[in-house]
Design a protein around this motif. Structure first.
Motif, short mmCIF file in Angstrom:
data_model
loop_
_atom_site.label_atom_id
_atom_site.label_comp_id
_atom_site.label_asym_id
_atom_site.label_seq_id
_atom_site.Cartn_x
_atom_site.Cartn_y
_atom_site.Cartn_z
N GLU A 184 -19.12 -24.35 -21.44
CA GLU A 184 -18.51 -24.08 -20.14
C GLU A 184 -17.07 -23.63 -20.34
O GLU A 184 -16.27 -24.30 -21.00
N PHE A 185 -16.73 -22.48 -19.76
CA PHE A 185 -15.40 -21.92 -19.97
C PHE A 185 -14.31 -22.86 -19.45
O PHE A 185 -13.22 -22.94 -20.02
N GLU A 186 -14.58 -23.57 -18.36
CA GLU A 186 -13.57 -24.48 -17.80
C GLU A 186 -13.20 -25.57 -18.80
O GLU A 186 -12.03 -25.94 -18.93
N GLU A 187 -14.20 -26.08 -19.51
CA GLU A 187 -13.94 -27.14 -20.49
C GLU A 187 -13.16 -26.60 -21.69
O GLU A 187 -12.25 -27.27 -22.20
N ILE A 188 -13.50 -25.39 -22.13
CA ILE A 188 -12.77 -24.80 -23.26
C ILE A 188 -11.34 -24.47 -22.85
O ILE A 188 -10.39 -24.63 -23.63
N ALA A 189 -11.15 -24.04 -21.59
CA ALA A 189 -9.80 -23.77 -21.08
C ALA A 189 -8.96 -25.05 -21.06
O ALA A 189 -7.76 -25.03 -21.39
N ALA A 190 -9.57 -26.17 -20.68
CA ALA A 190 -8.86 -27.45 -20.68
C ALA A 190 -8.48 -27.85 -22.11
O ALA A 190 -7.40 -28.41 -22.35
N PHE A 191 -9.37 -27.57 -23.07
CA PHE A 191 -9.09 -27.83 -24.49
C PHE A 191 -7.88 -27.03 -24.95
O PHE A 191 -7.02 -27.54 -25.68
N ALA A 192 -7.78 -25.78 -24.50
CA ALA A 192 -6.63 -24.94 -24.84
C ALA A 192 -5.33 -25.54 -24.33
O ALA A 192 -4.30 -25.53 -25.03
N GLU A 193 -5.36 -26.10 -23.12
CA GLU A 193 -4.17 -26.73 -22.55
C GLU A 193 -3.78 -27.98 -23.33
O GLU A 193 -2.59 -28.24 -23.56
N GLU A 194 -4.76 -28.76 -23.74
CA GLU A 194 -4.47 -29.97 -24.52
C GLU A 194 -3.81 -29.61 -25.84
O GLU A 194 -2.87 -30.29 -26.28
N LEU A 195 -4.30 -28.56 -26.48
CA LEU A 195 -3.68 -28.14 -27.74
C LEU A 195 -2.24 -27.71 -27.52
O LEU A 195 -1.37 -27.96 -28.37
N GLN A 196 -1.98 -27.08 -26.40
CA GLN A 196 -0.63 -26.62 -26.10
C GLN A 196 0.32 -27.80 -25.90
O GLN A 196 1.53 -27.69 -26.16
N GLU A 197 -0.22 -28.91 -25.44
CA GLU A 197 0.61 -30.07 -25.13
C GLU A 197 0.89 -30.96 -26.33
O GLU A 197 1.48 -32.03 -26.20
#
Length: 340
Positions: free
Chosen positions: A10-23
């Motif tokens: 799911e793209f939404e879940e992968i997008a959330a993963f991207a934000e976590e990495l940024q943080e």
């Protein structure tokens, strides 16, 4: 800091993963936990691996650790872990693939250009050969509408990467699921992104990543086509590649385009936008093989539709190059040979 890898595609879940990495900015150690992963698609492999690869590049001083990943034997086989720098499994390009998948492959753009020079041919011809190789693996044939459609779509995306991204390399992978008769192909780079690229065109007003995505799939829109005077060039950049491919794929499946901080998803009935952090550009093509029309007819219809849209936007229209409106270079070259 512990981060769970996305459990599915799911793209939404992968997008959330991207934000976590940024943080993870001030963290001394980041642990990536793969215990929740259930289903991997080509998009999952390229996006998750690419995000980890970029995070390591941007924040080299952070200590990184992966856990609960050794059960993911398929990911190891296709080169997923080596792709982002974890010494486990096969390297990208190392697996032979099969008639249902293409492993993660990485191509350096300077080597593509060098190969074209050595063979005294156009870069587009080299990319078409690569696209046909991939489509033949997935369709198990070198003829037919499905093979033509896949080869065309892959080729046009590869051309966009080489001509516009300013990246050092690009990555691609693909899979065919016989049960559902669906194909997914992913091509990604970590270059300058669409907004920066399209801003080179003085006729465009690119305010943000969402506007760049909207403009990128319109006909005749390009960072370079506006200054191209060689309309006789069969591989000329006409700004039609993404328009043709997006509509071709969404007619028989779906098309996703990611760049900067946004993602565009397009199918036959809708276009939607989603926040998605990615340095560069990603294309995800999903095709229902049972809905493939005859490619030449579909391309002709899209060519006429694109020319009409281009005229409405610019008052004039140059139309697509031969490459953007034809399935195979061999066909138009043979036609040209006969006319000489």
């Amino acid at each position: 800091m512990n981060i769970y890898a996305p459990q599915g595609s799911e793209f939404e879940e992968i997008a959330a993963f991207a934000e976590e990495l940024q943080e993870t900015g001030n963290s001394e150690e980041v642990v990536i936990d793969f215990s929740r992963v259930k289903f991997m698609t080509p998009a999952w492999s390229v996006l998750v691996g690419g995000l980890l690869r970029q995070s390591k590049k941007e924040k080299p001083d952070i200590k990184r650790k992966a856990i609960n990943f050794k059960r993911l034997s398929y990911a190891a086989h296709i080169g997923f872990f080596e792709y982002f720098g974890l010494n486990y499994g096969q390297k990208p390009d190392e697996a032979f693939g099969s008639d249902t998948y293409v492993p993660i492959c990485i191509r350096r753009i300077d080597e593509v250009r060098k190969l074209a020079s050595e063979k005294f041919t156009a870069v587009g011809d080299i990319l078409h050969d690569e696209a046909e190789r991939l489509s033949t693996i997935l369709t198990r044939t070198d003829t037919g509408d499905l093979q033509d459609t896949l080869a065309y779509s892959i080729r046009e995306i590869l051309r966009n990467v080489v001509e516009h991204s300013e990246a050092e390399d690009f990555v691609f992978t693909a899979q065919y699921w016989p049960g559902s008769r669906k194909v997914e192909v992913v091509v990604a780079d970590q270059g300058i992104g669409l907004a920066t690229s399209l801003s080179e065109n003085p006729g465009l007003n690119i305010a943000n990543d969402e506007e760049a995505l909207k403009q990128a799939i319109l006909p005749g829109i390009s960072s370079k086509a506006w200054r191209n005077k060689k309309h006789y060039d069969e591989w000329a950049n006409s700004g039609y590649g993404l328009f043709m491919t997006a509509n071709l794929c969404s007619h028989g499946g779906s098309f996703a385009l990611i760049s900067g901080g946004k993602m565009l998803r397009k199918d036959q009935d809708s276009e939607t936008f989603l926040p998605f952090r990615w340095p560069g550009t990603v294309v995800v093509m999903q095709i229902d093989t049972e809905k493939i029309d005859k490619l030449s007819d579909r391309l002709a219809a899209l060519r006429d539709e694109g020319a009409a849209i281009e005229r409405s936007l610019k008052k004039t229209a140059t139309g697509p190059s031969k490459a953007s409106s034809s399935a195979k270079p061999s066909k138009w070259k043979r036609a040209d040979d006969k006319s000489v």
